[in-house]
Design an enzyme around this catalytic site. Sequence first.
Site, PDB file in Angstrom:
ATOM      1  N   GLY A 247      46.658  46.744 -39.835  1.00  0.00           N
ATOM      2  CA  GLY A 247      46.266  48.113 -39.471  1.00  0.00           C
ATOM      3  C   GLY A 247      44.785  48.363 -39.323  1.00  0.00           C
ATOM      4  N   GLU A 289      48.333  41.087 -42.737  1.00  0.00           N
ATOM      5  CA  GLU A 289      49.020  40.914 -41.448  1.00  0.00           C
ATOM      6  C   GLU A 289      48.247  41.570 -40.304  1.00  0.00           C
ATOM      7  OE1 GLU A 289      53.696  41.155 -42.800  1.00  0.00           O
ATOM      8  OE2 GLU A 289      52.602  42.999 -42.448  1.00  0.00           O
ATOM      9  N   GLY A 291      47.053  42.360 -36.635  1.00  0.00           N
ATOM     10  CA  GLY A 291      47.547  42.132 -35.274  1.00  0.00           C
ATOM     11  C   GLY A 291      46.466  42.542 -34.290  1.00  0.00           C
ATOM     12  N   ARG A 292      46.291  43.862 -34.170  1.00  0.00           N
ATOM     13  CA  ARG A 292      45.328  44.426 -33.235  1.00  0.00           C
ATOM     14  C   ARG A 292      43.919  43.846 -33.407  1.00  0.00           C
ATOM     15  NH1 ARG A 292      45.964  49.741 -31.354  1.00  0.00           N
ATOM     16  NH2 ARG A 292      47.384  50.061 -33.104  1.00  0.00           N
ATOM     17  N   TYR A 333      50.109  57.693 -26.748  1.00  0.00           N
ATOM     18  CA  TYR A 333      49.301  58.150 -27.889  1.00  0.00           C
ATOM     19  C   TYR A 333      48.029  58.898 -27.466  1.00  0.00           C
ATOM     20  CZ  TYR A 333      51.524  53.924 -29.991  1.00  0.00           C
ATOM     21  OH  TYR A 333      52.374  52.940 -30.421  1.00  0.00           O
ATOM     22  N   CYS A 360      55.569  57.174 -10.937  1.00  0.00           N
ATOM     23  CA  CYS A 360      55.959  58.543 -10.597  1.00  0.00           C
ATOM     24  C   CYS A 360      55.989  59.413 -11.850  1.00  0.00           C
ATOM     25  CB  CYS A 360      57.318  58.540  -9.924  1.00  0.00           C
ATOM     26  SG  CYS A 360      57.237  57.809  -8.308  1.00  0.00           S
ATOM     27  N   GLU A 361      54.859  59.551 -12.470  1.00  0.00           N
ATOM     28  CA  GLU A 361      54.692  60.366 -13.679  1.00  0.00           C
ATOM     29  C   GLU A 361      53.295  60.955 -13.627  1.00  0.00           C
ATOM     30  OE1 GLU A 361      56.493  60.951 -16.577  1.00  0.00           O
ATOM     31  OE2 GLU A 361      58.218  59.887 -15.758  1.00  0.00           O
ATOM     32  N   TYR A 389      49.055  45.543 -27.907  1.00  0.00           N
ATOM     33  CA  TYR A 389      50.011  46.601 -27.576  1.00  0.00           C
ATOM     34  C   TYR A 389      49.898  47.046 -26.121  1.00  0.00           C
ATOM     35  CZ  TYR A 389      50.196  46.459 -32.637  1.00  0.00           C
ATOM     36  OH  TYR A 389      50.306  46.015 -33.929  1.00  0.00           O
TER      37      TYR A 389
END
Length: 433
Positions: A247, A289, A291-292, A333, A360-361, A389
Amino acid sequence: MRLFGSMEIKDNQLYIGGISSKELVEKHGSPLYVMDEALISKNMETFKAAFKSDRFQTEVVYASKAFLTTGMCQIVDRHGLSMDVVSGGELFTVKSAGFPMEKVHMHGNNKTWEELEMCLDYGIGEIIVDNRDELDKLERVCREKGKKINVLLRVNPGIEAHTHEYIQTSTYSSKFGESIFDENIKDIIKKFIAAEHVELKGFHCHIGSQIFDEKPFFAAMDTMLKFIKQMKDEAGLDTTVLNLGGGFGVYYFDGDDAVDFEKFCKEMIKDLESKLDEYEIDLDKVIIEPGRSIVANAGTTLYTVGGTKVTYSGKKYVFVDGGMTDNIRPALYQAEYEGVIANRINEKTEDLVTVAGKCCESGDLLLRDVYLQEAKEGDILAISTTGAYNYSMASNYNRIRKPAVVFVKDGESKVAVKRESYEDLIRNDLKLY
Ligand SMILES: Cc1ncc(COP(=O)(O)O)c(C=O)c1O
């Protein structure tokens, strides 16, 4: 745009791993995920060197949900890190890559029967059991297979961390883990201790992702140590392992105060060692742990500009050939990023624009109201810090093909994932008539 790792500016262009953005797009097409291999390696080595103690063993487990491909498994293995997986798909990828199974840790709040069976068949190192019901399920699978497995119990220490603050609450309603405040927690742990086929080695907690403030990590660690002591005294627990999760926040855009993870890991170890004395407990092993923090800054996505538009209200859009399918984070986010026109990087950034993808958003926006070099059709737009991510969250919405992933290093680019073809998109489709 802040430059990371091997990124540099030469001949009015952004270079990564010694290769110009133009050459990368000409050779591999666009959009293109570019991963700086040297920076990934450096980050892994930094974690390994800083998270070390003379008092207990340490283990750095790469959280593969951030970014996982077969080639990435090879890099993680080369640096001697372990691997955290959360699904049969991640587990299968890791196994197929030849990664050592005893260094795999399986997570997930709803592991299926099939996934639990895979864990046992593959002989993975450890399962992080999410809850009391999962223990029953796992016991059954182990009994049927006549196997035993080491587990950690995921607990919720009641620390809710946001990027710049945290709160402590005993009614925290996360879907993950068993609360340490649960009135039955002692009985749950006794049940784990009594279980025939699982060996409870310790506890796991993870308080959130992209956290800048270091205080909640220390608060979680302190809470966990007190909890371990309490469970030793009151439930007869002899746990030896503590996994503190990941994190650690990284820099995405101006104002982000990234965790200096080398300094942070050293402080964490020091604090842990002194708290073990204070609480008179011992641990065999402490695990983190990340990740990012290992991959985010090592990734850059290169897009080709298709054109621009000024709306009736005066808003200027730059359109690119990717979008929320390769980077869902801005839509999901409201995540913010930095970008540049990579083939004319030294030009003044005087154009106030919003960079939109091709889905198309209306919410398919990659950069909102940012100053860029004036963009023209055919230009290359680079967005930095897309290593975590992004590829792992990519989708085929609008039947858009997922981009290729290349690793760059010392002037060489290697394809780690091929660009999807149109045939790939219909591979699993079956005609009904
Ligand atoms: C259990 C667990 N461990 C580790 C991580 C990695 O977090 P990060 O990528 O922010 O380091 C996550 C991500 O959500 C997680 O759920």
